[in-house]
Scaffold this active site. Structure first.
Site, mmCIF file in Angstrom:
data_model
loop_
_atom_site.group_PDB
_atom_site.id
_atom_site.type_symbol
_atom_site.label_atom_id
_atom_site.label_comp_id
_atom_site.label_asym_id
_atom_site.label_seq_id
_atom_site.Cartn_x
_atom_site.Cartn_y
_atom_site.Cartn_z
ATOM 1 N N GLY A 31 83.076 85.208 37.964
ATOM 2 C CA GLY A 31 83.870 86.247 38.624
ATOM 3 C C GLY A 31 85.303 85.814 38.858
ATOM 4 N N LEU A 33 87.876 87.630 37.882
ATOM 5 C CA LEU A 33 88.145 87.774 36.451
ATOM 6 C C LEU A 33 89.634 87.805 36.120
ATOM 7 C CD1 LEU A 33 85.397 90.481 35.796
ATOM 8 C CD2 LEU A 33 85.215 88.004 35.502
ATOM 9 N N GLY A 36 91.386 85.790 30.385
ATOM 10 C CA GLY A 36 90.468 84.971 29.578
ATOM 11 C C GLY A 36 89.099 85.644 29.518
ATOM 12 N N HIS A 37 88.585 86.028 30.689
ATOM 13 C CA HIS A 37 87.309 86.754 30.733
ATOM 14 C C HIS A 37 87.417 88.070 29.962
ATOM 15 C CE1 HIS A 37 87.225 84.494 34.722
ATOM 16 N NE2 HIS A 37 86.142 84.035 34.127
ATOM 17 N N GLN A 61 75.842 74.544 40.047
ATOM 18 C CA GLN A 61 76.784 73.799 39.207
ATOM 19 C C GLN A 61 77.944 73.213 39.994
ATOM 20 O OE1 GLN A 61 77.497 77.434 36.826
ATOM 21 N NE2 GLN A 61 79.641 76.839 36.780
ATOM 22 N N GLY A 148 83.891 80.859 26.408
ATOM 23 C CA GLY A 148 85.262 80.465 26.080
ATOM 24 C C GLY A 148 85.354 79.026 25.626
ATOM 25 N N LYS A 150 87.822 77.375 26.267
ATOM 26 C CA LYS A 150 88.471 76.747 27.420
ATOM 27 C C LYS A 150 87.549 75.692 28.032
ATOM 28 C CE LYS A 150 90.655 76.360 31.463
ATOM 29 N NZ LYS A 150 89.609 76.219 32.421
ATOM 30 N N VAL A 177 92.626 81.761 26.185
ATOM 31 C CA VAL A 177 93.776 82.622 26.494
ATOM 32 C C VAL A 177 94.700 81.850 27.432
ATOM 33 C CG1 VAL A 177 94.510 84.800 27.536
ATOM 34 C CG2 VAL A 177 92.385 84.698 26.200
HETATM 35 P P1 AMP Z 1 84.064 81.076 34.442
HETATM 36 O O1 AMP Z 1 84.059 82.350 35.232
HETATM 37 O O2 AMP Z 1 85.220 80.196 34.744
HETATM 38 O O3 AMP Z 1 82.722 80.381 34.445
HETATM 39 O O4 AMP Z 1 84.269 81.526 32.935
HETATM 40 C C1 AMP Z 1 83.397 82.443 32.323
HETATM 41 C C2 AMP Z 1 83.626 82.387 30.826
HETATM 42 O O5 AMP Z 1 84.983 82.686 30.545
HETATM 43 C C3 AMP Z 1 83.355 80.989 30.256
HETATM 44 O O6 AMP Z 1 82.707 81.113 29.004
HETATM 45 C C4 AMP Z 1 84.743 80.430 30.109
HETATM 46 O O7 AMP Z 1 84.855 79.443 29.096
HETATM 47 C C5 AMP Z 1 85.529 81.656 29.757
HETATM 48 N N1 AMP Z 1 86.950 81.453 30.059
HETATM 49 C C6 AMP Z 1 87.481 80.997 31.212
HETATM 50 N N2 AMP Z 1 88.826 80.877 31.098
HETATM 51 C C7 AMP Z 1 89.148 81.260 29.836
HETATM 52 C C8 AMP Z 1 90.366 81.342 29.093
HETATM 53 N N3 AMP Z 1 91.539 81.009 29.635
HETATM 54 N N4 AMP Z 1 90.309 81.775 27.822
HETATM 55 C C9 AMP Z 1 89.124 82.110 27.245
HETATM 56 N N5 AMP Z 1 87.934 82.044 27.897
HETATM 57 C C10 AMP Z 1 87.942 81.628 29.169
#
Ligand code: AMP
Length: 284
Positions: A31, A33, A36-37, A61, A148, A150, A177
């Site tokens: 969340g 968001l 990137g999301h 985690q 991602g 990332k 992103v």
């Molecule tokens: P998180 O909410 O941080 O767990 O991210 C959820 C998904 O979004 C994961 O697969 C991340 O790798 C992806 N994600 C987070 N930041 C970015 C970004 N800057 N560019 C692309 N994907 C991202």
């Protein structure tokens, strides 16, 4: 857009979608968001008939020293973003719904890669990630799931888990992103002051410099690691955690680049622990 709170209702919605011949695209998130999301949702929208997003700050985690309660949350805003991206279903359970009776007794071992880099700095992190992703994929059922680059080590471990445990998901990796100055988008960037935000660009600058050296013919990973560490070390507001150059196929640290490799960095900038990585492609 349907907002679903229980595992049972989410499972049913996904079963119904597939029964109607609709392929499911699934984007798991914590969340808060950002773009990137959104890029993951847009990719899922292109490739799947039904797009489902999960929003769940998974306590499993986060380590004991990490403040899971302080992780940024704004469900109303997140739902607005999902709506705009054409998401069909948002699964937003609370911790009791995901883990009734407390933390699970049976968890997923993320394998040897789970103990290195992020796993060494955050013991138990990848066990928590693997376990929640396995659970979510168990609820969603057959789907394409979008992750991602990332979080490259996470993507690597999820790919391995799905392969090794024969989970019925196709994992799709999506490019990172970035802001205009290179900083990778992250929910954690909201922790940064204006000055720290400026300093945070040192992660990407170090990675870009390493890629530039590889383009110029550098193949010695020790030189690349030293340069990554030197660049981040030169930023007074950044405290380096690790730098690494790993083989793209094994995530093993390499001495020389003989094929595609990935440079990874982690540093604390003010209150935020930031990570980033970049693919290094030797031309020979
Ligand atoms: P998180 O909410 O941080 O767990 O991210 C959820 C998904 O979004 C994961 O697969 C991340 O790798 C992806 N994600 C987070 N930041 C970015 C970004 N800057 N560019 C692309 N994907 C991202």
């Amino acid at each position: 857009m349907e907002v679903i709170r229980t595992r049972e209702a989410f499972r049913e919605a996904m079963v119904e979608a597939r029964a109607a011949g609709r392929g499911v695209g699934f984007v798991p998130t914590l969340g808060f968001l950002h773009d990137g999301h959104r890029s993951l949702m847009a990719r899922a929208r292109e490739e799947a008939d039904l797009v489902a997003v999960s929003i769940f700050v998974n306590p499993l985690q986060f380590g004991p020293a990490e403040d899971v309660a302080a992780y940024p949350r704004d469900l109303d805003r997140d739902l607005g973003i999902c709506e705009k991206e054409g998401v069909d279903a948002v699964f937003a359970p609370d911790a009791d719904e995901m883990y009734p009776g407390g933390p699970p007794e049976v968890t997923v071992d993320p394998g040897p890669v789970g103990n290195r880099l992020e796993g060494a700095s955050r013991p138990g992190h990848f066990r928590g990630v693997s376990t929640v992703v396995a659970k979510l994929l168990g609820i969603v059922g057959p789907c394409r799931a979008y992750f991602g680059e990332k979080d490259a080590q996470q993507l690597f471990i999820v790919l391995r888990m799905v392969r090794d445990l024969d989970l019925p998901a196709e994992i799709v990796g999506c490019p990172t992103v970035r802001e205009r100055d290179g900083l990778a988008l992250s929910s954690r960037n909201t922790y940064l002051s204006a000055e720290e935000r400026r300093a945070a660009t040192c992660l990407y600058e170090a990675l870009a410099r390493a890629a530039w050296l590889v383009e110029g013919g550098e193949r010695d990973a020790r030189v690349l690691r030293a340069e990554l560490a030197r660049r981040i070390g030169a930023e007074p507001l950044a405290a380096l955690d690790y730098v690494a150059v790993v083989d793209e196929d094994t995530f093993e640290e390499v001495d020389r680049l003989r094929g595609p490799a990935r440079a990874l960095v982690a540093a604390r900038v003010g209150p935020a622990r930031l990570i980033d990585n970049l693919l290094l492609r030797p031309s020979d």
